[in-house]
Design a protein around this motif. Structure first.
Motif, PDB file in Angstrom:
ATOM      1  N   SER A  27      16.372 -12.242  -3.746  1.00  0.00           N
ATOM      2  CA  SER A  27      15.330 -11.911  -4.867  1.00  0.00           C
ATOM      3  C   SER A  27      13.863 -12.177  -4.271  1.00  0.00           C
ATOM      4  CB  SER A  27      15.662 -13.106  -6.070  1.00  0.00           C
ATOM      5  OG  SER A  27      16.904 -12.840  -6.321  1.00  0.00           O
ATOM      6  N   LEU A  28      13.803 -13.249  -3.348  1.00  0.00           N
ATOM      7  CA  LEU A  28      12.343 -13.372  -2.863  1.00  0.00           C
ATOM      8  C   LEU A  28      11.878 -12.239  -2.011  1.00  0.00           C
ATOM      9  CD1 LEU A  28       9.885 -15.146  -2.215  1.00  0.00           C
ATOM     10  CD2 LEU A  28      11.328 -16.178  -0.023  1.00  0.00           C
ATOM     11  N   GLU A  29      12.800 -11.345  -1.239  1.00  0.00           N
ATOM     12  CA  GLU A  29      12.201 -10.087  -0.593  1.00  0.00           C
ATOM     13  C   GLU A  29      11.942  -9.189  -1.385  1.00  0.00           C
ATOM     14  OE1 GLU A  29      15.906  -9.188   1.896  1.00  0.00           O
ATOM     15  OE2 GLU A  29      15.401 -10.911   3.310  1.00  0.00           O
ATOM     16  N   GLN A  30      12.983  -9.009  -2.755  1.00  0.00           N
ATOM     17  CA  GLN A  30      12.747  -8.043  -3.565  1.00  0.00           C
ATOM     18  C   GLN A  30      11.207  -8.347  -4.242  1.00  0.00           C
ATOM     19  OE1 GLN A  30      16.003  -8.061  -6.353  1.00  0.00           O
ATOM     20  NE2 GLN A  30      17.152  -7.284  -4.774  1.00  0.00           N
ATOM     21  N   LEU A  31      11.070  -9.725  -4.625  1.00  0.00           N
ATOM     22  CA  LEU A  31       9.728 -10.177  -5.390  1.00  0.00           C
ATOM     23  C   LEU A  31       8.445  -9.634  -4.498  1.00  0.00           C
ATOM     24  CD1 LEU A  31      10.626 -13.457  -6.950  1.00  0.00           C
ATOM     25  CD2 LEU A  31      10.125 -11.337  -8.152  1.00  0.00           C
ATOM     26  N   ARG A  32       8.694  -9.891  -3.236  1.00  0.00           N
ATOM     27  CA  ARG A  32       7.686  -9.764  -2.266  1.00  0.00           C
ATOM     28  C   ARG A  32       7.410  -8.306  -2.151  1.00  0.00           C
ATOM     29  NH1 ARG A  32       8.329 -14.511   1.987  1.00  0.00           N
ATOM     30  NH2 ARG A  32       7.192 -16.134   1.070  1.00  0.00           N
ATOM     31  N   ALA A  33       8.413  -7.494  -2.217  1.00  0.00           N
ATOM     32  CA  ALA A  33       8.500  -5.915  -2.109  1.00  0.00           C
ATOM     33  C   ALA A  33       7.793  -5.405  -3.284  1.00  0.00           C
ATOM     34  CB  ALA A  33       9.750  -5.349  -1.768  1.00  0.00           C
ATOM     35  N   LEU A  34       7.980  -6.134  -4.463  1.00  0.00           N
ATOM     36  CA  LEU A  34       7.300  -5.712  -5.676  1.00  0.00           C
ATOM     37  C   LEU A  34       5.780  -6.175  -5.788  1.00  0.00           C
ATOM     38  CD1 LEU A  34       7.274  -4.838  -8.583  1.00  0.00           C
ATOM     39  CD2 LEU A  34       7.913  -7.249  -9.366  1.00  0.00           C
ATOM     40  N   ALA A  35       5.610  -7.256  -4.948  1.00  0.00           N
ATOM     41  CA  ALA A  35       4.170  -7.623  -5.023  1.00  0.00           C
ATOM     42  C   ALA A  35       3.515  -6.814  -3.977  1.00  0.00           C
ATOM     43  CB  ALA A  35       4.249  -9.212  -4.459  1.00  0.00           C
ATOM     44  N   ALA A  36       4.150  -6.387  -3.050  1.00  0.00           N
ATOM     45  CA  ALA A  36       3.432  -5.489  -2.336  1.00  0.00           C
ATOM     46  C   ALA A  36       3.028  -4.289  -2.721  1.00  0.00           C
ATOM     47  CB  ALA A  36       4.193  -5.343  -0.588  1.00  0.00           C
ATOM     48  N   ARG A  37       4.053  -3.820  -3.456  1.00  0.00           N
ATOM     49  CA  ARG A  37       3.900  -2.610  -4.198  1.00  0.00           C
ATOM     50  C   ARG A  37       2.775  -2.822  -5.371  1.00  0.00           C
ATOM     51  NH1 ARG A  37       3.641   2.880  -4.372  1.00  0.00           N
ATOM     52  NH2 ARG A  37       3.864   3.680  -6.236  1.00  0.00           N
ATOM     53  N   ILE A  38       2.653  -3.960  -6.010  1.00  0.00           N
ATOM     54  CA  ILE A  38       1.631  -4.153  -7.004  1.00  0.00           C
ATOM     55  C   ILE A  38       0.269  -4.013  -6.469  1.00  0.00           C
ATOM     56  CG2 ILE A  38       0.820  -5.809  -8.538  1.00  0.00           C
ATOM     57  CD1 ILE A  38       3.648  -6.508  -9.217  1.00  0.00           C
ATOM     58  N   GLN A  39       0.524  -4.747  -5.150  1.00  0.00           N
ATOM     59  CA  GLN A  39      -1.122  -4.673  -4.490  1.00  0.00           C
ATOM     60  C   GLN A  39      -1.365  -3.543  -4.004  1.00  0.00           C
ATOM     61  OE1 GLN A  39      -3.033  -7.238  -3.972  1.00  0.00           O
ATOM     62  NE2 GLN A  39      -1.824  -9.236  -4.022  1.00  0.00           N
ATOM     63  N   LEU A  40      -0.584  -2.532  -3.636  1.00  0.00           N
ATOM     64  CA  LEU A  40      -0.940  -1.308  -3.347  1.00  0.00           C
ATOM     65  C   LEU A  40      -1.364  -0.450  -4.442  1.00  0.00           C
ATOM     66  CD1 LEU A  40      -0.678   1.024  -1.218  1.00  0.00           C
ATOM     67  CD2 LEU A  40       1.744   1.405  -1.737  1.00  0.00           C
ATOM     68  N   VAL A  41      -0.483  -0.381  -5.406  1.00  0.00           N
ATOM     69  CA  VAL A  41      -0.931   0.111  -6.641  1.00  0.00           C
ATOM     70  C   VAL A  41      -2.139  -0.275  -7.397  1.00  0.00           C
ATOM     71  CG1 VAL A  41      -0.344   0.470  -9.121  1.00  0.00           C
ATOM     72  CG2 VAL A  41       1.530   0.818  -7.340  1.00  0.00           C
ATOM     73  N   ARG A  42      -2.648  -1.677  -7.220  1.00  0.00           N
ATOM     74  CA  ARG A  42      -3.764  -2.042  -7.593  1.00  0.00           C
ATOM     75  C   ARG A  42      -4.861  -1.838  -6.795  1.00  0.00           C
ATOM     76  NH1 ARG A  42      -4.103  -8.470  -7.662  1.00  0.00           N
ATOM     77  NH2 ARG A  42      -2.777  -8.173  -9.102  1.00  0.00           N
ATOM     78  N   GLU A  43      -4.892  -1.673  -5.464  1.00  0.00           N
ATOM     79  CA  GLU A  43      -5.818  -1.136  -4.591  1.00  0.00           C
ATOM     80  C   GLU A  43      -6.041   0.389  -4.831  1.00  0.00           C
ATOM     81  OE1 GLU A  43      -7.862  -2.728  -2.684  1.00  0.00           O
ATOM     82  OE2 GLU A  43      -6.887  -4.600  -3.252  1.00  0.00           O
ATOM     83  N   GLU A  44      -4.899   1.087  -5.028  1.00  0.00           N
ATOM     84  CA  GLU A  44      -5.061   2.570  -5.328  1.00  0.00           C
ATOM     85  C   GLU A  44      -6.053   2.728  -6.863  1.00  0.00           C
ATOM     86  OE1 GLU A  44      -1.015   4.119  -5.215  1.00  0.00           O
ATOM     87  OE2 GLU A  44      -0.992   4.013  -3.181  1.00  0.00           O
ATOM     88  N   GLU A  45      -5.382   1.983  -7.774  1.00  0.00           N
ATOM     89  CA  GLU A  45      -6.124   2.100  -8.995  1.00  0.00           C
ATOM     90  C   GLU A  45      -7.709   1.757  -8.897  1.00  0.00           C
ATOM     91  OE1 GLU A  45      -6.022   2.902 -13.053  1.00  0.00           O
ATOM     92  OE2 GLU A  45      -4.779   3.523 -11.749  1.00  0.00           O
ATOM     93  N   ARG A  46      -7.650   0.577  -8.099  1.00  0.00           N
ATOM     94  CA  ARG A  46      -9.214   0.292  -7.891  1.00  0.00           C
ATOM     95  C   ARG A  46      -9.916   1.391  -7.089  1.00  0.00           C
ATOM     96  NH1 ARG A  46      -9.506  -6.130  -5.647  1.00  0.00           N
ATOM     97  NH2 ARG A  46      -9.023  -7.122  -7.878  1.00  0.00           N
ATOM     98  N   THR A  47      -9.273   1.963  -6.262  1.00  0.00           N
ATOM     99  CA  THR A  47     -10.299   3.036  -5.543  1.00  0.00           C
ATOM    100  C   THR A  47     -10.350   4.334  -6.405  1.00  0.00           C
ATOM    101  OG1 THR A  47      -9.074   2.324  -3.591  1.00  0.00           O
ATOM    102  CG2 THR A  47      -9.875   4.466  -3.793  1.00  0.00           C
ATOM    103  N   ARG A  48      -9.300   4.505  -7.308  1.00  0.00           N
ATOM    104  CA  ARG A  48      -9.604   5.587  -8.308  1.00  0.00           C
ATOM    105  C   ARG A  48     -10.637   5.434  -9.352  1.00  0.00           C
ATOM    106  NH1 ARG A  48      -8.166   7.033 -13.383  1.00  0.00           N
ATOM    107  NH2 ARG A  48      -7.008   4.829 -13.554  1.00  0.00           N
ATOM    108  N   VAL A  49     -10.480   4.103  -9.867  1.00  0.00           N
ATOM    109  CA  VAL A  49     -11.687   3.723 -10.846  1.00  0.00           C
ATOM    110  C   VAL A  49     -12.842   3.724 -10.306  1.00  0.00           C
ATOM    111  CG1 VAL A  49     -12.129   1.898 -12.413  1.00  0.00           C
ATOM    112  CG2 VAL A  49      -9.852   2.326 -12.237  1.00  0.00           C
ATOM    113  N   ALA A  50     -13.026   3.014  -9.003  1.00  0.00           N
ATOM    114  CA  ALA A  50     -14.254   3.116  -8.536  1.00  0.00           C
ATOM    115  C   ALA A  50     -15.008   4.487  -7.971  1.00  0.00           C
ATOM    116  CB  ALA A  50     -14.183   2.016  -6.984  1.00  0.00           C
TER     117      ALA A  50
END
Length: 413
Positions: free
Chosen positions: A181-204
């Motif tokens: 579960s921790l590995e999945q959560l961290r994988a999810l967190a990594a994905r969220i971070q990536l998506v967040r950075e991509e969204e920030r880049t797009r919005v910027a």
């Protein structure tokens, strides 16, 4: 002839001494039997042990000392036969005393023979071993009880061991599930971070391009309107000029927000330039002196590591501005062997690390998670009154500094 005569004269004296010695023994019953088993001699030990006087047993068969059941089964006669055939016979069993009481006897019957091998009779030696047998029985009983307790204890231990094994297996299963579960959560967190950075880049980029262009167009239209106004239209010209200033502020705000969402310097010029830009922005915004010590040559880092280091630097500076009450911040990025080390130190009031862990600050948690996603380690050390130091270590197994530059050089801002 004289010596032989003296020897023959001494033999009766020796036999008499031996007879007196045997009769005086009290610890053992020593009885002489004739070939048929009748009592011929009776010593003091026999009288003490069995209770009969000598005149009460002489001439009687020795089977009188056996239990009736043993007599019916022929045990006394069997003992004599065994002694006659083998030379001696050993036996243990209950024997009867004159008063009817019993004792457990150890018996040794030895055959007496003449020079031709004929049986002349038997010597029967009897010892009372009732107490010894009782002790042995007690020891045997204790041994059996001990074995039973050991067996019971072994059964209990086996049951406990089984329960422990089951608990360990359950714990390992739960631990595996938690780890998964921790590995999945961290994988999810990594994905969220990536998506967040991509969204920030797009919005910027959209803010920079769309809003920036719109602001530029509005400013150009306002300038055109201002040029067409007459000298008498002072109020209109003033409003145009005010609108132009407002558009300039809006343009600056758009650029600032876009930079905060995703600084173009990080994507265009790399990590070191982005860290220098962030230090300048922080110093100009807060008035806190910020000095960065960076390698002169750009590090060959992937986008994920560069973004993580930059965001951790941003969060560190935010914490300094909010809580540290510092006047100076020093940041240093360096490569040591196979890892990248980034330190940020301020001269503020410091803090208690344990209390910070208990509060579970979201900013600190986010920094920790960013480090863990890169298999790194983030450590924050604060000393009350002496400032705070944040140290980030990220392994770099396959990354190296550019070969055409020095491994580490300073460029201070």
């Amino acid at each position: 002839m004289t010596g032989r005569k003296h020897t023959e004269q001494a033999l009766p004296e020796n036999d008499e001494h031996l007879r007196l010695l045997i009769e005086a023994v009290r610890e053992y019953a020593i009885i002489q039997l004739d070939p048929l088993g009748h009592v011929v001699s009776w010593n003091a030990g026999a009288e003490r042990l069995k209770g009969y006087r000598k005149d009460e047993v002489l001439g009687k068969h020795f089977s009188m000392f056996y239990e009736p059941n043993d007599v019916q089964q022929g045990r006394p006669q069997d003992n004599l036969v065994s002694a006659a055939q083998q030379g001696e016979c050993k036996d243990e069993g209950w024997r009867i005393c004159k008063d009817g009481s019993r004792f457990w006897a150890y018996v040794l019957i030895t055959a007496l023979r003449d020079t031709k091998g004929n049986v002349l009779g038997f010597v029967k030696l009897t010892r009372d071993i009732t107490e010894l047998r009782a002790r042995e029985a007690a020891l045997e009983d204790a041994r059996e009880r001990l074995e039973l307790r050991v067996e019971q204890r072994g059964a209990v231990l086996a049951k406990v061991n089984l329960e422990l094994r089951q608990e360990i297996a359950a714990s390992q299963r739960v631990e595996g599930e938690l780890r998964s579960s921790l590995e999945q959560l961290r994988a999810l967190a990594a994905r969220i971070q990536l998506v967040r950075e991509e969204e920030r880049t797009r919005v910027a980029r959209e803010m920079h391009d769309e809003l920036g262009q719109a602001c530029t167009a509005i400013k150009m239209d306002l300038a055109s309107i201002g040029r067409k106004t007459t000298k008498r239209q002072t109020q209109l010209r003033a409003k145009v000029n005010s609108a132009i200033r407002l558009v300039d502020k809006l343009t600056s705000s758009v650029r600032r927000i876009a930079s905060e969402l995703r600084p173009g310097t990080l994507d265009d010029l790399g990590l070191t330039a982005a860290l220098e830009w962030q230090a300048q922005e922080f110093e100009s915004r807060t008035g806190i002196r910020c000095v960065v010590d960076l390698p002169q040559e750009e590090l060959a880092l992937d986008s994920g590591r560069s973004t993580a280091i930059f965001r951790i630097f941003q969060e560190s500076l935010t914490n300094v501005a909010r809580h540290a009450q510092a006047t100076r911040v020093e940041a240093r990025l360096q490569k040591q062997e196979d890892q990248l080390i980034f330190q940020v130190h301020d001269n503020g009031r410091g803090f208690d690390a344990e209390q910070a862990k208990q509060r579970r600050s979201l900013g600190l948690v986010g920094m920790q998670e960013r480090a863990l996603l890169l298999s790194g380690e983030l450590k924050i050390e604060g000393i009350l009154g002496s400032g705070t130091t944040m140290t980030l270590r990220i392994p770099l197994p396959s990354l190296q500094l550019p070969k055409n530059g020095r491994d580490e050089n300073s460029h201070c801002r």
